[in-house]
Design a protein around this motif. Structure first.
Motif, PDB file in Angstrom:
ATOM      1  N   ILE A   1       0.875  -1.227   0.054  1.00  0.00           N
ATOM      2  CA  ILE A   1      -0.019   0.003  -0.098  1.00  0.00           C
ATOM      3  C   ILE A   1       1.014   1.258  -0.071  1.00  0.00           C
ATOM      4  CG2 ILE A   1      -1.897   1.312   1.299  1.00  0.00           C
ATOM      5  CD1 ILE A   1      -2.481  -1.326   2.544  1.00  0.00           C
ATOM      6  N   THR A   2       0.988   2.116  -1.130  1.00  0.00           N
ATOM      7  CA  THR A   2       1.569   3.226  -0.907  1.00  0.00           C
ATOM      8  C   THR A   2       0.671   4.228  -0.654  1.00  0.00           C
ATOM      9  OG1 THR A   2       2.783   2.485  -3.175  1.00  0.00           O
ATOM     10  CG2 THR A   2       2.952   4.968  -2.775  1.00  0.00           C
ATOM     11  N   GLU A   3       0.989   4.838   0.557  1.00  0.00           N
ATOM     12  CA  GLU A   3      -0.115   5.843   1.189  1.00  0.00           C
ATOM     13  C   GLU A   3       0.409   7.295   0.794  1.00  0.00           C
ATOM     14  OE1 GLU A   3      -0.468   4.657   5.268  1.00  0.00           O
ATOM     15  OE2 GLU A   3       0.484   2.756   4.881  1.00  0.00           O
ATOM     16  N   GLN A   4      -0.226   8.107   1.262  1.00  0.00           N
ATOM     17  CA  GLN A   4      -0.124   9.597   1.324  1.00  0.00           C
ATOM     18  C   GLN A   4       1.096  10.067   2.118  1.00  0.00           C
ATOM     19  OE1 GLN A   4      -1.317  11.557  -1.014  1.00  0.00           O
ATOM     20  NE2 GLN A   4      -3.409  10.412  -1.596  1.00  0.00           N
ATOM     21  N   ALA A   5       1.796  11.007   1.608  1.00  0.00           N
ATOM     22  CA  ALA A   5       3.090  11.590   2.495  1.00  0.00           C
ATOM     23  C   ALA A   5       4.184  10.646   2.421  1.00  0.00           C
ATOM     24  CB  ALA A   5       2.640  11.829   3.909  1.00  0.00           C
ATOM     25  N   ASN A   6       4.438   9.912   1.308  1.00  0.00           N
ATOM     26  CA  ASN A   6       5.340   9.014   1.002  1.00  0.00           C
ATOM     27  C   ASN A   6       5.458   7.854   2.104  1.00  0.00           C
ATOM     28  OD1 ASN A   6       6.326  10.515  -1.155  1.00  0.00           O
ATOM     29  ND2 ASN A   6       7.240  11.793   0.330  1.00  0.00           N
ATOM     30  N   ASN A   7       4.388   7.484   2.728  1.00  0.00           N
ATOM     31  CA  ASN A   7       4.385   6.267   3.644  1.00  0.00           C
ATOM     32  C   ASN A   7       3.975   5.128   2.936  1.00  0.00           C
ATOM     33  OD1 ASN A   7       4.729   7.947   5.828  1.00  0.00           O
ATOM     34  ND2 ASN A   7       2.642   8.369   6.081  1.00  0.00           N
ATOM     35  N   MET A   8       4.624   3.910   3.406  1.00  0.00           N
ATOM     36  CA  MET A   8       4.254   2.659   2.771  1.00  0.00           C
ATOM     37  C   MET A   8       4.125   1.485   3.684  1.00  0.00           C
ATOM     38  SD  MET A   8       6.444   0.870  -0.418  1.00  0.00           S
ATOM     39  CE  MET A   8       6.220   2.249  -1.541  1.00  0.00           C
TER      40      MET A   8
END
Length: 225
Positions: free
Chosen positions: A191-198
């Protein structure tokens, strides 16, 4: 994942991110397991869903790695997952803490050795996500088309891969892209999340036996009745 650790301030927000990550993961697991008719004109997608929809109850081990870019931290959690079409999803977290997360048609239950909390999905910020969960549990093709774009899908007898991007504003706020891979069952979700979180979740040691819930699994699902 910081889902069940005592936190405050900035790390309280990380805790909420952990909850969302689990819910999104559950949604994706359910979507792949219960929607064999989605995008039926795409033979690759149809083959993937048909293969995954065969088993009504699946158990597996999971290993989750969540990278938070803003604090340059990686949070790891491991445990077991039980997916039941008739009951919901049970996440049994074993590290770094021991806790159970039960998601059913109407409730989200978080249970530790000392505490237990309950969320009524109709009266919480998680309502929209949980509603989507219910639609996917029912194999509602319209719900899938409303919230997701299937941007690619490849299927062979040895391996399959599917990539989705969010269509609705709700899920666009949560993540950018979801990729799943597997063979007979789902083996990895990225899951590639917002704000470059993964977030990367790996599932292993899948089993469809026994085909009924154990007494302890059933007792946890009963908490949400």
């Amino acid at each position: 994942m910081t889902l069940l650790q005592p936190v405050s301030g900035r790390f309280y927000r990380l805790r909420l991110q952990g909850i969302w990550t689990v819910l999104v993961s559950i949604l994706f697991w359910v979507m792949l397991s219960c929607s064999p008719t989605a995008q039926a004109n795409n033979s690759q997608v149809t083959q993937i869903f048909n293969q995954l929809a065969v088993t009504p109850l699946v158990r597996a081990k999971f290993d989750q790695q969540k990278k938070i870019a803003s604090v340059n931290k990686v949070f790891n959690s491991t445990g077991n997952i039980v997916f039941s079409k008739s009951q919901g999803v049970l996440w049994q977290i074993r590290n770094p803490v021991q806790a159970d997360l039960v998601v059913t048609a109407t409730k989200l239950i978080q249970k530790t050795q000392r505490t237990q909390s309950e969320v009524n999905v109709a009266q919480s910020p998680y309502g929209s996500v949980s509603t989507m969960f219910l639609q996917l549990m029912a194999g509602d093709q319209a719900a899938l088309n409303q919230h997701f774009n299937i941007v690619s899908a490849q299927y062979t007898q040895a391996q399959w891969n599917i990539v989705l991007t969010p269509k609705s504003n709700l899920f666009k706020k949560l993540f950018v892209r979801v990729e799943a891979q597997g063979q007979r069952y789902v083996e990895r979700i990225i899951i590639t999340e917002q704000a470059n979180n993964m977030t990367t979740i790996r599932f292993s040691q899948h089993s469809s036996q026994p085909q009924t819930l154990s007494a302890s699994e059933n007792a946890l699902f009963q908490l949400a009745k």
